[in-house]
Write a protein that holds these residues in place. Structure first.
Motif, PDB file in Angstrom:
ATOM      1  N   LEU A 116      -3.868  -0.443  -7.742  1.00 53.07           N
ATOM      2  CA  LEU A 116      -5.250  -0.850  -8.006  1.00 53.07           C
ATOM      3  C   LEU A 116      -6.064  -0.946  -6.720  1.00 53.07           C
ATOM      4  O   LEU A 116      -7.249  -0.587  -6.704  1.00 53.07           O
ATOM      5  CB  LEU A 116      -5.271  -2.172  -8.777  1.00 53.07           C
ATOM      6  N   LEU A 117      -5.459  -1.403  -5.641  1.00 52.66           N
ATOM      7  CA  LEU A 117      -6.166  -1.447  -4.361  1.00 52.66           C
ATOM      8  C   LEU A 117      -6.484  -0.037  -3.863  1.00 52.66           C
ATOM      9  O   LEU A 117      -7.567   0.197  -3.307  1.00 52.66           O
ATOM     10  CB  LEU A 117      -5.366  -2.224  -3.319  1.00 52.66           C
ATOM     11  N   ASP A 118      -5.576   0.901  -4.076  1.00 52.53           N
ATOM     12  CA  ASP A 118      -5.854   2.302  -3.722  1.00 52.53           C
ATOM     13  C   ASP A 118      -7.058   2.819  -4.498  1.00 52.53           C
ATOM     14  O   ASP A 118      -7.921   3.505  -3.951  1.00 52.53           O
ATOM     15  CB  ASP A 118      -4.640   3.196  -4.006  1.00 52.53           C
ATOM     16  N   TYR A 119      -7.119   2.481  -5.782  1.00 55.11           N
ATOM     17  CA  TYR A 119      -8.273   2.872  -6.591  1.00 55.11           C
ATOM     18  C   TYR A 119      -9.557   2.282  -6.015  1.00 55.11           C
ATOM     19  O   TYR A 119     -10.563   2.981  -5.872  1.00 55.11           O
ATOM     20  CB  TYR A 119      -8.099   2.421  -8.055  1.00 55.11           C
ATOM     21  N   LEU A 120      -9.528   0.992  -5.690  1.00 58.93           N
ATOM     22  CA  LEU A 120     -10.719   0.347  -5.136  1.00 58.93           C
ATOM     23  C   LEU A 120     -11.142   0.993  -3.822  1.00 58.93           C
ATOM     24  O   LEU A 120     -12.338   1.189  -3.579  1.00 58.93           O
ATOM     25  CB  LEU A 120     -10.474  -1.154  -4.944  1.00 58.93           C
ATOM     26  N   MET A 121     -10.167   1.346  -3.002  1.00 56.03           N
ATOM     27  CA  MET A 121     -10.461   1.999  -1.722  1.00 56.03           C
ATOM     28  C   MET A 121     -11.183   3.319  -1.956  1.00 56.03           C
ATOM     29  O   MET A 121     -12.217   3.598  -1.340  1.00 56.03           O
ATOM     30  CB  MET A 121      -9.163   2.240  -0.942  1.00 56.03           C
ATOM     31  N   GLU A 122     -10.654   4.130  -2.860  1.00 53.17           N
ATOM     32  CA  GLU A 122     -11.278   5.419  -3.150  1.00 53.17           C
ATOM     33  C   GLU A 122     -12.692   5.237  -3.703  1.00 53.17           C
ATOM     34  O   GLU A 122     -13.610   5.987  -3.355  1.00 53.17           O
ATOM     35  CB  GLU A 122     -10.423   6.205  -4.148  1.00 53.17           C
ATOM     36  N   ASP A 123     -12.874   4.230  -4.548  1.00 55.39           N
ATOM     37  CA  ASP A 123     -14.186   4.011  -5.141  1.00 55.39           C
ATOM     38  C   ASP A 123     -15.194   3.534  -4.095  1.00 55.39           C
ATOM     39  O   ASP A 123     -16.336   3.999  -4.082  1.00 55.39           O
ATOM     40  CB  ASP A 123     -14.078   3.001  -6.287  1.00 55.39           C
ATOM     41  N   GLU A 124     -14.786   2.628  -3.228  1.00 56.68           N
ATOM     42  CA  GLU A 124     -15.690   2.164  -2.173  1.00 56.68           C
ATOM     43  C   GLU A 124     -16.033   3.295  -1.209  1.00 56.68           C
ATOM     44  O   GLU A 124     -17.177   3.423  -0.779  1.00 56.68           O
ATOM     45  CB  GLU A 124     -15.083   0.976  -1.409  1.00 56.68           C
ATOM     46  N   GLU A 125     -15.059   4.138  -0.891  1.00 54.79           N
ATOM     47  CA  GLU A 125     -15.328   5.292  -0.028  1.00 54.79           C
ATOM     48  C   GLU A 125     -16.283   6.266  -0.712  1.00 54.79           C
ATOM     49  O   GLU A 125     -17.139   6.859  -0.065  1.00 54.79           O
ATOM     50  CB  GLU A 125     -14.023   5.975   0.364  1.00 54.79           C
ATOM     51  N   LYS A 126     -16.149   6.402  -2.030  1.00 55.43           N
ATOM     52  CA  LYS A 126     -17.073   7.255  -2.796  1.00 55.43           C
ATOM     53  C   LYS A 126     -18.497   6.702  -2.695  1.00 55.43           C
ATOM     54  O   LYS A 126     -19.447   7.458  -2.493  1.00 55.43           O
ATOM     55  CB  LYS A 126     -16.629   7.335  -4.258  1.00 55.43           C
ATOM     56  N   HIS A 127     -18.637   5.397  -2.801  1.00 60.32           N
ATOM     57  CA  HIS A 127     -19.964   4.784  -2.667  1.00 60.32           C
ATOM     58  C   HIS A 127     -20.557   5.079  -1.295  1.00 60.32           C
ATOM     59  O   HIS A 127     -21.747   5.397  -1.179  1.00 60.32           O
ATOM     60  CB  HIS A 127     -19.886   3.265  -2.872  1.00 60.32           C
ATOM     61  N   ASN A 128     -19.731   4.980  -0.262  1.00 59.90           N
ATOM     62  CA  ASN A 128     -20.196   5.300   1.095  1.00 59.90           C
ATOM     63  C   ASN A 128     -20.719   6.730   1.170  1.00 59.90           C
ATOM     64  O   ASN A 128     -21.780   6.986   1.737  1.00 59.90           O
ATOM     65  CB  ASN A 128     -19.084   5.107   2.121  1.00 59.90           C
TER      66      ASN A 128
END
Length: 145
Positions: A116-128
């Motif tokens: 789940l943390l990996d998912y959050l990381m990818e999503d936050e990077e997508k927002h960036n």
């Protein structure tokens, strides 16, 4: 291919894609009905919400060819540039927290949390990337701005 033909092809692709997104929403809903497991339900909700957003973006793209063309001017971008930059800093802080959390649990056999943390990381990077690419649109429209 002429511009009009290309636009028609993109619209057709968006409408086909929307049907697939609808199927994804239905499928994830069916999976959620079959389980009470919070991990599976959370993952299905994430996918379902993403599919709903994809559908909206696909409709936006189709409408830009069928109804009204898209416009974005330098004044609009300039008016929000400081706010976007501030939000980028917020996103970067979130990425920092995710990285810190991932480092803390690495090798601790907390596989679901890591997943789940990996998912959050990818999503936050997508927002960036989404925010940073607004600047690319600005320079693409107005190369000397």
């Amino acid at each position: 291919m002429k511009t009009k033909e290309l636009q028609e092809k993109i619209v057709k692709n968006m409408k086909t894609w929307q049907k697939i997104e609808d199927a994804s929403v239905a499928n994830t809903g069916a999976i959620m009905e079959k389980t009470d497991n919070p991990i599976i339900r959370t993952v299905m909700e994430i996918i379902q919400n993403d599919s709903k957003m994809h559908y909206r973006v696909q409709q936006f793209i189709a409408d830009s060819f069928e109804k009204a063309s898209l416009s974005l001017n330098i004044d609009e971008l300039n008016a929000i540039s400081e706010m976007v930059e501030n939000h980028l800093q917020i996103e970067k802080r979130m990425v920092g927290l995710v990285k810190e959390s991932l480092a803390a649990i690495q090798g601790k056999k907390m596989l679901v949390q890591e997943y789940l943390l990996d998912y959050l990381m990818e999503d936050e990077e997508k927002h960036n990337r989404l925010l940073e690419n607004l600047g690319k649109i600005k320079s693409g429209i107005y190369p000397y701005a």
